[in-house]
Design an enzyme around this catalytic site. Structure first.
Site, PDB file in Angstrom:
ATOM      1  N   ARG A 111       0.828  -1.206   0.000  1.00  0.00           N
ATOM      2  CA  ARG A 111       0.000   0.000   0.000  1.00  0.00           C
ATOM      3  C   ARG A 111       0.858   1.249   0.000  1.00  0.00           C
ATOM      4  O   ARG A 111       1.938   1.269   0.596  1.00  0.00           O
ATOM      5  CB  ARG A 111      -0.857   0.057   1.263  1.00  0.00           C
ATOM      6  CG  ARG A 111      -2.122  -0.756   1.153  1.00  0.00           C
ATOM      7  CD  ARG A 111      -3.056  -0.474   2.295  1.00  0.00           C
ATOM      8  NE  ARG A 111      -2.341  -0.326   3.550  1.00  0.00           N
ATOM      9  CZ  ARG A 111      -2.832   0.305   4.609  1.00  0.00           C
ATOM     10  NH1 ARG A 111      -4.011   0.869   4.560  1.00  0.00           N
ATOM     11  NH2 ARG A 111      -2.132   0.369   5.722  1.00  0.00           N
ATOM     12  N   SER A 173       7.545  -5.048   6.993  1.00  0.00           N
ATOM     13  CA  SER A 173       7.229  -5.989   8.070  1.00  0.00           C
ATOM     14  C   SER A 173       7.929  -7.336   7.929  1.00  0.00           C
ATOM     15  O   SER A 173       7.291  -8.384   7.729  1.00  0.00           O
ATOM     16  CB  SER A 173       5.715  -6.153   8.150  1.00  0.00           C
ATOM     17  OG  SER A 173       5.157  -4.877   8.289  1.00  0.00           O
ATOM     18  N   ASP A 299       5.543  -3.411  11.250  1.00  0.00           N
ATOM     19  CA  ASP A 299       4.104  -3.144  11.445  1.00  0.00           C
ATOM     20  C   ASP A 299       3.698  -3.184  12.916  1.00  0.00           C
ATOM     21  O   ASP A 299       2.743  -2.509  13.327  1.00  0.00           O
ATOM     22  CB  ASP A 299       3.230  -4.107  10.607  1.00  0.00           C
ATOM     23  CG  ASP A 299       3.603  -5.565  10.757  1.00  0.00           C
ATOM     24  OD1 ASP A 299       4.566  -5.886  11.483  1.00  0.00           O
ATOM     25  OD2 ASP A 299       2.937  -6.414  10.128  1.00  0.00           O
TER      26      ASP A 299
HETATM   27  C1  BGC Z   1       7.554 -10.723  10.203  1.00  0.00           C
HETATM   28  C2  BGC Z   1       7.405  -9.568  11.172  1.00  0.00           C
HETATM   29  C3  BGC Z   1       6.027  -8.973  11.052  1.00  0.00           C
HETATM   30  C4  BGC Z   1       4.969 -10.043  11.181  1.00  0.00           C
HETATM   31  C5  BGC Z   1       3.563  -9.490  11.018  1.00  0.00           C
HETATM   32  C6  BGC Z   1       6.421 -11.706  10.376  1.00  0.00           C
HETATM   33  O1  BGC Z   1       6.498 -12.699   9.408  1.00  0.00           O
HETATM   34  O2  BGC Z   1       8.780 -11.379  10.392  1.00  0.00           O
HETATM   35  O3  BGC Z   1       8.380  -8.593  10.933  1.00  0.00           O
HETATM   36  O4  BGC Z   1       5.862  -8.008  12.050  1.00  0.00           O
HETATM   37  O5  BGC Z   1       5.174 -11.037  10.222  1.00  0.00           O
HETATM   38  O6  BGC Z   1       3.382  -8.884   9.809  1.00  0.00           O
END
Ligand code: BGC
Length: 553
Positions: A111, A173, A299
């Site tokens: 996004r 994320s 995130d």
């Molecule tokens: C990632 C994290 C992320 C989480 C939620 C995981 O697979 O390693 O960095 O915060 O997913 O999105």
């Protein structure tokens, strides 16, 4: 979902009692007693998916050990829960102001957002979702970041932002080893991404390089187009300049675009096509993108920030969506890896708890189904905690259980379907749909089963399918709760708000209640907590981190 101090909901009213032992077999079965007997066998078989109190307490103990190992310099490298520093040391106070761009990469989509913070907890946000084709998720890093840069450029053109230089927060994320607020080195991909040439690279730099590549390649001499652009009116080479209506251009019968940037794009397109510069046609939307990356964040950090913006008591951010993770506010004296100025007392820590268990800590509760999920994933042996919890795997876990029960004649009269036997066909949203049926009714369940070619299911099959869904989702909620309670107890604050986001938490009908019920059993007596649904943490949180960073510059 309203935030609420815990009031254990009466889940018991919603649930059937769960006999754990086999009832003695009657000498001969009527069809009703046979189906009830199968139900009992299924409950027995599902026991391995039910976490006992003792197991939950042991998991909490092991997670705390791993969190401390992640924070400590001596053990960080071998810890599976890395506890990365985020360099976010200030929470927002609601007075932040300004216009920010945000990028959000990490779930199923990408996004781009423009957010205007107006102070006094006021904000305005526009966003657009762009798909990330699987080819790009599994392609090269260059392709991924070129795609991101292209979406960003298109967004800026569509929102008439190309003439501005805006601060940008990048919600990325995946596990990042951060060396600053704008420097993050990718440790590993998760959640179905596996782009080459990115591990140990600074992803902020990769973004900047992609933008530079794009600007370089696409730099057109806009001045050449002056006759088209500067009068505020769109002309083209057919010399017709008056639209037949304010919305339509007379020559091309195309909607007249609403902004100067869009005029530039369309005029360039007309020019390129009509002048026979077909190669230019490709580059027409490559107008310079000017941004100032102010922060890269996870995130979970975005979730924490966006909840803290409204509720200053928020100290933990959780995601239960495609992936799962948590961040929390730690005393800077405990963050051994942070070598910067320690005058500020706190730091948000990105735990990356999805990798908990990669060292074997979860073997006490992992099942044959978890092992199968893992062995078919693109990151086998990694993110084992996440694979027991998150939306990327929950539906498939249920499917594996259903397949096993069908093959052993416990479900559907032993008759499955091609769809049931195919990987990835049981979406996680099915779990929510099935559990949303009023108990004793099967509308959602039958719809799902019909879709999977299982319309021959009996009512008892529906009861059993729901029970499997409940076991899998309940286990996920209990694992998340064990993690949240571990963090709450570790922080030792008397009252704490936990910001939560993610599709599983949002859409599963009982996830919130299950978490409230379990966490309340597990927190140190006297500690109060509440769970607050985050409103768009990845977007607003990114703007807030950028805003707080700009404030401090
Ligand atoms: C990632 C994290 C992320 C989480 C939620 C995981 O697979 O390693 O960095 O915060 O997913 O999105």
């Amino acid at each position: 979902m309203a935030s609420s101090y815990w009031v254990a909901p009466s889940l018991a009213a919603n649930r059937e009692s769960v006999p754990c032992r086999l009832v003695p077999s009657p000498p001969s079965y009527t069809s009703r007693s046979l189906s009830l007997h199968l139900g009992v066998l299924i409950r027995e078989e599902c026991q391995e998916l039910v976490l006992s109190d003792g197991q939950v307490l042991e998991i909490m103990k092991r997670l705390l050990t791993e969190l401390n190992r992640g924070l400590s310099k001596a053990t960080h490298d071998t810890a599976d829960v890395k506890c990365f520093t985020t360099f976010v040391q200030d929470l927002p106070n609601g007075t932040e102001k300004g216009k920010f761009l945000a990028l959000d990469l990490g779930g199923t989509n990408f996004r781009v957002l423009i957010i205007e913070l107006g102070g006094e907890h006021h904000f305005d946000m526009k966003s657009k979702i762009y798909a990330i084709p699987q080819k790009i998720m599994l392609g090269s890093g260059k392709q991924l970041f070129d795609h991101i840069a292209e979406c960003l450029a298109n967004f800026m053109i569509e929102h008439d932002l190309s003439s501005e230089r805006l601060p940008l927060g990048f919600t990325f994320s995946f596990p990042l080893s951060q060396r600053g607020l704008t420097k993050g080195y990718l440790v590993q991909w998760t959640k179905g991404f596996d782009c080459s040439d990115c591990i140990n690279e600074d992803v902020v730099q990769m973004l900047k390089d992609a933008i530079a590549r794009r600007n370089e390649l696409g730099r057109l001499n806009i001045d050449e187009m002056n006759p088209h652009l500067c009068g505020g009116r769109v002309e083209n080479y057919l010399d017709k300049t008056t639209p037949i209506s304010p919305e339509r251009d007379s020559n091309l019968d195309l909607p007249v675009l609403g902004s100067l940037a869009q005029h530039k794009t369309s005029a360039l397109a007309n020019y390129a096509t009509e002048a026979g510069h077909s190669n230019l046609r490709i580059d027409v939307d490559k107008i310079d993108v000017k941004i100032d990356v102010c922060a890269i964040l996870n995130d979970t950090t975005g979730t924490l920030m966006s909840c803290a913006w409204k509720n200053f008591n928020c100290r933990i951010g959780i995601i239960v969506g495609t992936g799962s993770n948590a961040c929390y506010v730690e005393k800077v004296e405990n963050v051994e890896l942070f070598e910067g100025d320690k005058s500020k007392p706190y730091m948000v820590i990105n735990t990356e708890w999805g990798a908990f268990g990669d060292n074997g800590a979860l073997e006490i509760v992992r099942t044959q189904y978890d092992r199968e999920i893992d062995s078919h994933s693109i990151n086998a042996g990694k993110q084992l905690h996440e694979k027991m919890i998150s939306g990327m795997y929950m539906g498939e876990l249920v499917r594996l259980v259903l397949v096993k029960f069908t093959k052993s004649n416990l479900l559907f009269g032993g008759k499955g379907s091609d769809m049931l036997f195919e990987r990835g066909t049981f979406f996680t949203k099915f779990v929510s749909e099935i559990e949303s049926d009023k108990r004793g009714t099967f509308t959602g369940c039958r719809q799902v089963l019909d879709e999977l070619g299982l319309s021959h299911a009996t009512d008892q099959d529906c009861v059993n399918v729901r029970y499997v869904c409940e076991c899998v989702s309940r286990r996920a909620a209990h694992l998340v709760s064990a993690g949240v309670a571990t963090l709450i107890n570790k922080m030792g604050q008397l009252s704490v708000t936990v910001g939560v986001d993610g599709s599983v938490y949002r859409f599963h009908p009982y996830f919130h209640d299950l978490m409230v019920e379990k966490i309340s059993e597990l927190v140190t007596p006297g500690i109060k907590f509440d769970l607050m649904l985050s409103e768009d943490g990845s977007g607003r949180g990114a703007a807030l981190v950028a805003a707080v960073a700009c404030r401090d510059r």
